[in-house]
Design a protein around this motif. Structure first.
Motif, short mmCIF file in Angstrom:
data_model
loop_
_atom_site.label_atom_id
_atom_site.label_comp_id
_atom_site.label_asym_id
_atom_site.label_seq_id
_atom_site.Cartn_x
_atom_site.Cartn_y
_atom_site.Cartn_z
N ARG A 116 0.83 -1.20 0.00
CA ARG A 116 0.00 0.00 0.00
C ARG A 116 0.87 1.26 0.00
NH1 ARG A 116 -3.01 1.47 3.76
NH2 ARG A 116 -4.93 2.03 2.71
N SER A 117 0.53 2.20 -0.89
CA SER A 117 1.29 3.44 -1.02
C SER A 117 0.46 4.43 -1.82
CB SER A 117 2.61 3.16 -1.74
OG SER A 117 3.27 4.37 -2.07
N SER A 118 0.73 5.71 -1.64
CA SER A 118 0.04 6.72 -2.45
C SER A 118 0.77 6.95 -3.76
CB SER A 118 -0.06 8.03 -1.66
OG SER A 118 1.24 8.51 -1.33
N ASP A 119 2.00 6.44 -3.87
CA ASP A 119 2.82 6.64 -5.06
C ASP A 119 3.06 5.31 -5.80
OD1 ASP A 119 4.59 7.34 -7.02
OD2 ASP A 119 6.18 8.02 -5.66
N VAL A 122 -5.04 3.55 -11.69
CA VAL A 122 -6.19 4.41 -11.99
C VAL A 122 -7.34 3.57 -12.55
CG1 VAL A 122 -7.04 6.15 -13.62
CG2 VAL A 122 -4.99 6.60 -12.27
N GLY A 123 -7.01 2.63 -13.46
CA GLY A 123 -8.05 1.75 -14.00
C GLY A 123 -8.71 0.93 -12.91
N ILE A 124 -7.90 0.39 -12.02
CA ILE A 124 -8.42 -0.41 -10.90
C ILE A 124 -9.28 0.47 -9.99
CG2 ILE A 124 -7.74 -1.65 -8.81
CD1 ILE A 124 -5.18 -2.51 -10.42
N TYR A 125 -8.78 1.65 -9.72
CA TYR A 125 -9.46 2.58 -8.80
C TYR A 125 -10.85 2.97 -9.31
CZ TYR A 125 -10.13 6.93 -6.10
OH TYR A 125 -10.62 7.93 -5.28
N GLN A 176 -8.63 3.88 -0.49
CA GLN A 176 -9.00 3.21 -1.74
C GLN A 176 -7.91 3.36 -2.80
OE1 GLN A 176 -12.93 4.98 -2.39
NE2 GLN A 176 -13.88 3.03 -1.81
N TRP A 177 -7.31 4.55 -2.89
CA TRP A 177 -6.23 4.74 -3.85
C TRP A 177 -5.02 3.90 -3.46
CZ3 TRP A 177 -4.74 5.70 -8.48
CH2 TRP A 177 -3.40 6.02 -8.75
N LYS A 178 -4.68 3.88 -2.19
CA LYS A 178 -3.52 3.11 -1.74
C LYS A 178 -3.72 1.61 -2.00
CE LYS A 178 -2.12 6.53 1.70
NZ LYS A 178 -1.95 6.83 3.14
N ASN A 179 -4.94 1.15 -1.84
CA ASN A 179 -5.24 -0.25 -2.16
C ASN A 179 -5.09 -0.50 -3.66
OD1 ASN A 179 -5.80 -1.01 0.47
ND2 ASN A 179 -8.01 -0.76 0.27
#
Length: 205
Positions: free
Chosen positions: A79-82, A93-96, A155-158
């Motif tokens: 998990r990470s924001s980057d 992004v597609g997953i998100y 959610q983004w980190k996931n």
């Protein structure tokens, strides 16, 4: 490839789906559903070149991932924001936007479809970004851009973690070599081989 579309999680057959459809095109589109833009800071510009000075975020070495670890355990390590690279950002992004509200297995399945397309040897673009920006495939992509992403959120980190797991092929998904998907709430009537149903999506090859 999306949540309610790959249309926010579904892509419909190229010539068959329109605005509110949540499926991927049969020939060149992933069935999925459309997710609502995430309100946050300024919208990300997917076409802007990455800064040459940008340093990738530190991540868990693959060899440190425990053999037999569950998907949730592996996600916790990545998990990470980057995302660390432009390609992984496109995959995340597609997953998100297609499956951020899905269980981790559903997010993994969506990520696998994007990766399968990129590895399809000529049937689709050969990169994650190419797949994401292929015309008419993902409803959340408008004018070559995607909506703002809440990059500080869980959610983004996931999604970033799932993107890294898919890219490194660390966990198998029940969707196998699926190339299309759509939300369970729609019935596009595709003449494709149904592979699996994971979360709120149905997958085909």
């Amino acid at each position: 490839m999306a949540a309610s579309s790959v249309a926010p999680a579904q892509v419909a057959p190229q010539s068959a789906f329109a605005a509110k459809s949540t499926a991927i095109a049969m020939n060149d589109v992933l069935p999925t559903q459309v997710l609502q833009p995430v309100a946050n800071t300024a919208a990300a510009d997917p076409l802007a070149p990455a800064s040459v000075e940008e340093q990738p975020a530190a991540e868990q070495p693959v060899e440190d991932v425990t053999a037999g670890a569950t998907l949730s355990e592996t996600v916790a390590k990545f998990r990470s924001s980057d995302p660390g690279s432009r390609e992984l950002e496109c995959l995340a992004v597609g997953i998100y936007f297609e499956s951020k509200s899905e269980p981790l297995s559903g997010q993994l399945a969506v990520g696998e479809v994007i990766a399968n397309r990129a590895n399809s040897k000529g049937r689709f673009p050969s990169s994650y970004c190419g797949v994401l920006f292929q015309r008419g495939q993902f409803s959340f992509v408008k004018g070559g851009r995607w909506p703002a992403v809440a990059k500080g959120g869980a959610q983004w980190k996931n999604a970033v973690a799932i993107a890294k797991i898919v890219d490194k092929d660390l966990h198998d998904s029940s969707v196998g070599k699926a190339l299309f998907f759509h939300a369970r709430r729609v019935s596009p009537g595709w003449r494709l081989t149904r592979v699996a149903t994971v979360g709120n999506h149905v997958f085909y090859r």
